[in-house]
Enzyme design. Structure first.
Site, PDB file in Angstrom:
ATOM      1  N   GLU A   1     -10.302  12.400  19.557  1.00 56.68           N
ATOM      2  CA  GLU A   1      -9.820  13.391  18.591  1.00 56.68           C
ATOM      3  C   GLU A   1     -10.980  14.225  18.040  1.00 56.68           C
ATOM      4  O   GLU A   1     -10.884  15.444  17.921  1.00 56.68           O
ATOM      5  CB  GLU A   1      -9.092  12.672  17.464  1.00 56.68           C
TER       6      GLU A   1
ATOM      7  N   ALA B   1       0.209   4.477  -0.630  1.00 58.50           N
ATOM      8  CA  ALA B   1      -0.338   5.826  -0.455  1.00 58.50           C
ATOM      9  C   ALA B   1       0.622   6.552   0.476  1.00 58.50           C
ATOM     10  O   ALA B   1       1.636   5.990   0.904  1.00 58.50           O
ATOM     11  CB  ALA B   1      -1.744   5.758   0.114  1.00 58.50           C
TER      12      ALA B   1
ATOM     13  N   GLY C   1       0.827  -1.204   0.000  1.00 59.38           N
ATOM     14  CA  GLY C   1       0.000   0.000   0.000  1.00 59.38           C
ATOM     15  C   GLY C   1       0.856   1.247   0.000  1.00 59.38           C
ATOM     16  O   GLY C   1       1.337   1.663   1.052  1.00 59.38           O
TER      17      GLY C   1
ATOM     18  N   MET D   1       0.697   7.367   3.650  1.00 58.17           N
ATOM     19  CA  MET D   1       1.020   6.748   4.937  1.00 58.17           C
ATOM     20  C   MET D   1       1.972   5.567   4.749  1.00 58.17           C
ATOM     21  O   MET D   1       2.947   5.414   5.493  1.00 58.17           O
ATOM     22  CB  MET D   1      -0.258   6.288   5.641  1.00 58.17           C
TER      23      MET D   1
ATOM     24  N   ARG E   1     -42.088   3.921  31.435  1.00 54.82           N
ATOM     25  CA  ARG E   1     -41.900   2.642  30.732  1.00 54.82           C
ATOM     26  C   ARG E   1     -42.786   1.550  31.328  1.00 54.82           C
ATOM     27  O   ARG E   1     -43.337   0.711  30.605  1.00 54.82           O
ATOM     28  CB  ARG E   1     -40.418   2.220  30.784  1.00 54.82           C
TER      29      ARG E   1
ATOM     30  N   SER F   1      -1.260   6.189  14.543  1.00 53.45           N
ATOM     31  CA  SER F   1      -1.765   7.558  14.565  1.00 53.45           C
ATOM     32  C   SER F   1      -0.640   8.568  14.431  1.00 53.45           C
ATOM     33  O   SER F   1       0.459   8.367  14.938  1.00 53.45           O
ATOM     34  CB  SER F   1      -2.512   7.830  15.876  1.00 53.45           C
TER      35      SER F   1
ATOM     36  N   LYS G   1      -7.248   2.448  19.054  1.00 52.58           N
ATOM     37  CA  LYS G   1      -7.050   3.479  18.023  1.00 52.58           C
ATOM     38  C   LYS G   1      -8.382   4.148  17.678  1.00 52.58           C
ATOM     39  O   LYS G   1      -8.448   5.361  17.460  1.00 52.58           O
ATOM     40  CB  LYS G   1      -6.449   2.840  16.763  1.00 52.58           C
TER      41      LYS G   1
ATOM     42  N   GLY H   1      -0.864  10.787  11.343  1.00 53.98           N
ATOM     43  CA  GLY H   1      -0.963  11.328   9.999  1.00 53.98           C
ATOM     44  C   GLY H   1       0.319  11.147   9.215  1.00 53.98           C
ATOM     45  O   GLY H   1       1.181  10.335   9.568  1.00 53.98           O
TER      46      GLY H   1
ATOM     47  N   HIS I   1      -9.168   6.523  20.395  1.00 54.31           N
ATOM     48  CA  HIS I   1      -8.276   7.681  20.172  1.00 54.31           C
ATOM     49  C   HIS I   1      -8.912   8.639  19.177  1.00 54.31           C
ATOM     50  O   HIS I   1      -8.973   9.847  19.395  1.00 54.31           O
ATOM     51  CB  HIS I   1      -6.919   7.187  19.657  1.00 54.31           C
ATOM     52  N   ASN I   2      -9.424   8.101  18.070  1.00 53.45           N
ATOM     53  CA  ASN I   2     -10.022   8.950  17.043  1.00 53.45           C
ATOM     54  C   ASN I   2     -11.313   9.601  17.534  1.00 53.45           C
ATOM     55  O   ASN I   2     -11.618  10.737  17.181  1.00 53.45           O
ATOM     56  CB  ASN I   2     -10.296   8.138  15.780  1.00 53.45           C
TER      57      ASN I   2
END
Length: 494
Positions: free
Chosen positions: A201, A22, A20, A24, A457, A139, A194, A141, A197-198
């Site tokens: 964020e 890309a 991969g 990253m 209820r 993490s 993770k 970027g 974490h996001n």
């Protein structure tokens, strides 16, 4: 004189392979190579392999491969192959393409933002076939991948010793040299951490945006003036990556118009799914993480730009501008952001605790805070305080109960409430900040109005209730109307 026998030069084998290319993937490869590792690289579009090896990777210890077979043949055993492709089907397809060329005992690493249930499934699936799988949260970027990210691996624990050196070498480091990388736990634990974490964020970014909005619309401050405020904040308790880059963003201007860059960017935001996944996990596990969910909803609302523009012409807010003391509000705002930030992390950690119980993970909460201290997007000074909190009490139920954070929030309370009130008076939305305050007030309430909710209820659905004068776990049904019967529905709590 005897003729010398020519000895064939042994082909160099790569330490690790990566699929991969890309940004990253490329940056992680260059990071690994800079730490002394030989890296084999492959991409489904093979032209990218040649472009990378002959471009950014020229003259470096890289082995470009045009097939997965070439990749496998170029690696030392047990083979270590890291996948950096889009989450979902692409990961499964890449794994399937590797199985015929790998051997039992080889290690496959998914370094993308995969949904943790997929990682749980893949760990089990590959183990049954004799392969080792690691789902790794990465993490930081583009910059983090190149210079040192925070790394959160989880999966087959037997594979950890084979990747530990590589991961710890390329990870970001704290001041004492400790790597921002630690084994998180079994199957999907790494990707779950993770994901959380996001989610945190998302909350952090929304809080920063709300502070910016109050300064811009509420106080009429220029980008230059706001830049100075954020730069000052970054020297105190709010010292963090997001506050730092916000100051930098506010300092930059558009070359074409000369206007501040932030003023020419359209106010619509997207999301890649991790914030939504975190919110969904909160619902699935029955954990209140409203601040993170509100940050996701704020992005959803931002996306309907045309509707909002039309609504702004029809729906009117406060008729006049509230009188605001600029210097005072800025001081209050700093405290409000910090207190709200603490609540966001508190919610994230409660979600981690619930997941650990649900999935049988042995999570080290203090160590997770250490992993997040550098390299990642939510890195911040006060993460050291979170580590201290869990080191002091590994069973800490909520960060708000830790002595340090309890004092911080107590000192910030008056300012926090004043900021939310000012925002309401001005008609400026602060969903994350106000939700954080509501979370705090709800968590500190010995009694909430859920007693009325349970009565409702039981009234319409005979769902039963517990009594304040009876032991927990005993359920009752009240016959509310003449037509109501004594039969109760299956008891359940939410």
């Amino acid at each position: 004189m005897a003729k010398k026998t020519k000895v064939a030069k042994k082909a160099v084998k790569a330490d690790i392979g990566l699929i991969g290319l890309a940004v990253m993937g490329e940056n992680l490869i260059l990071n690994m190579e800079s730490k002394g590792y030989t890296v084999a690289c492959f991409n489904r579009t093979v032209e990218k392999v040649d472009a990378f090896v002959n471009g950014r990777g020229a003259g470096k210890r890289l082995i470009g491969c045009h097939t997965t077979r070439e990749l496998a043949d170029s690696l030392k055993k047990p083979r270590r192959v890291m996948i950096m492709v889009k989450a979902g089907k692409a990961v499964d397809q890449t794994i399937e393409s590797l199985l015929p060329v790998l051997e039992k005992g080889d290690i496959i690493i998914d370094g993308g933002n995969s949904y943790f249930p997929d990682t749980i499934r893949r760990t089990k699936y590959l183990a049954e076939k004799g392969f080792r799988f690691i789902g790794t949260g990465v993490s930081g970027g583009e910059e983090g991948a190149l210079l040192g990210p925070a790394i959160m691996p989880g999966g087959d624990a037997k594979a950890w010793r084979y990747v530990k050196d590589v991961f710890c070498d390329v990870a970001a480091k704290v001041d004492d040299g400790s790597p921002c990388c630690a084994w998180i736990g079994s199957d999907g634990a790494g990707h779950f951490v993770k994901m959380v974490h996001n989610g945190i964020e998302y909350g952090d970014m929304q809080l920063t945006c709300e502070a910016y909005d109050l300064m811009a619309r509420g106080l009429g401050m220029s980008a230059k003036e706001m830049q100075k405020v954020f730069a000052k904040w970054n020297k105190g308790d709010l010292d963090s990556y997001l506050i730092d880059i916000t100051a930098d963003i506010l300092s930059q201007c558009d070359e074409e118009t000369g206007k501040p860059m932030v003023d020419i960017i359209l106010d619509t935001a997207g999301q890649k799914g991790t914030g939504k996944w975190t919110s969904q996990a909160g619902l699935d596990l029955g954990v209140g993480i409203p601040q993170i969910a509100e940050a996701v909803f704020a992005r959803c609302l931002s996306a309907i730009k045309e509707e909002r523009v039309a609504a702004s012409k029809l729906l009117k807010g406060p008729s006049g501008k509230a009188k605001v003391n600029k210097a005072l509000l800025l001081k209050q705002l700093e405290k409000a952001v910090y207190a709200s930030k603490i609540c966001s992390y508190a919610q994230g950690y409660q979600l981690l605790r619930a997941a650990a119980k649900e999935y049988g993970w042995q999570l080290n909460y203090g160590e997770i805070a250490l992993v997040w201290r550098q390299g990642c997007i939510i890195r911040a000074r006060f993460l050291g305080k979170i580590k201290e909190a869990f080191d002091s009490d590994p069973e800490l139920a909520n960060l708000l109960l830790d002595p340090y954070f309890r004092k911080v929030v107590a000192r910030a309370q008056e300012a926090w409430r004043a900021v939310v009130k000012t925002a309401v008076d001005l008609g400026i939305p602060v969903p994350a900040m106000s939700t954080a305050l509501n979370y705090f007030d709800a968590y500190r309430s010995a009694r909430l109005p859920a007693n009325l909710l349970q009565a409702q209820r039981d009234y319409f659905g005979a769902h039963t209730y517990e009594r304040v004068d009876k032991p927990r776990g005993e359920f009752y049904h009240h016959v509310w109307t003449e037509s109501g019967g004594s039969t109760a529905a299956s008891t359940y709590t939410v």
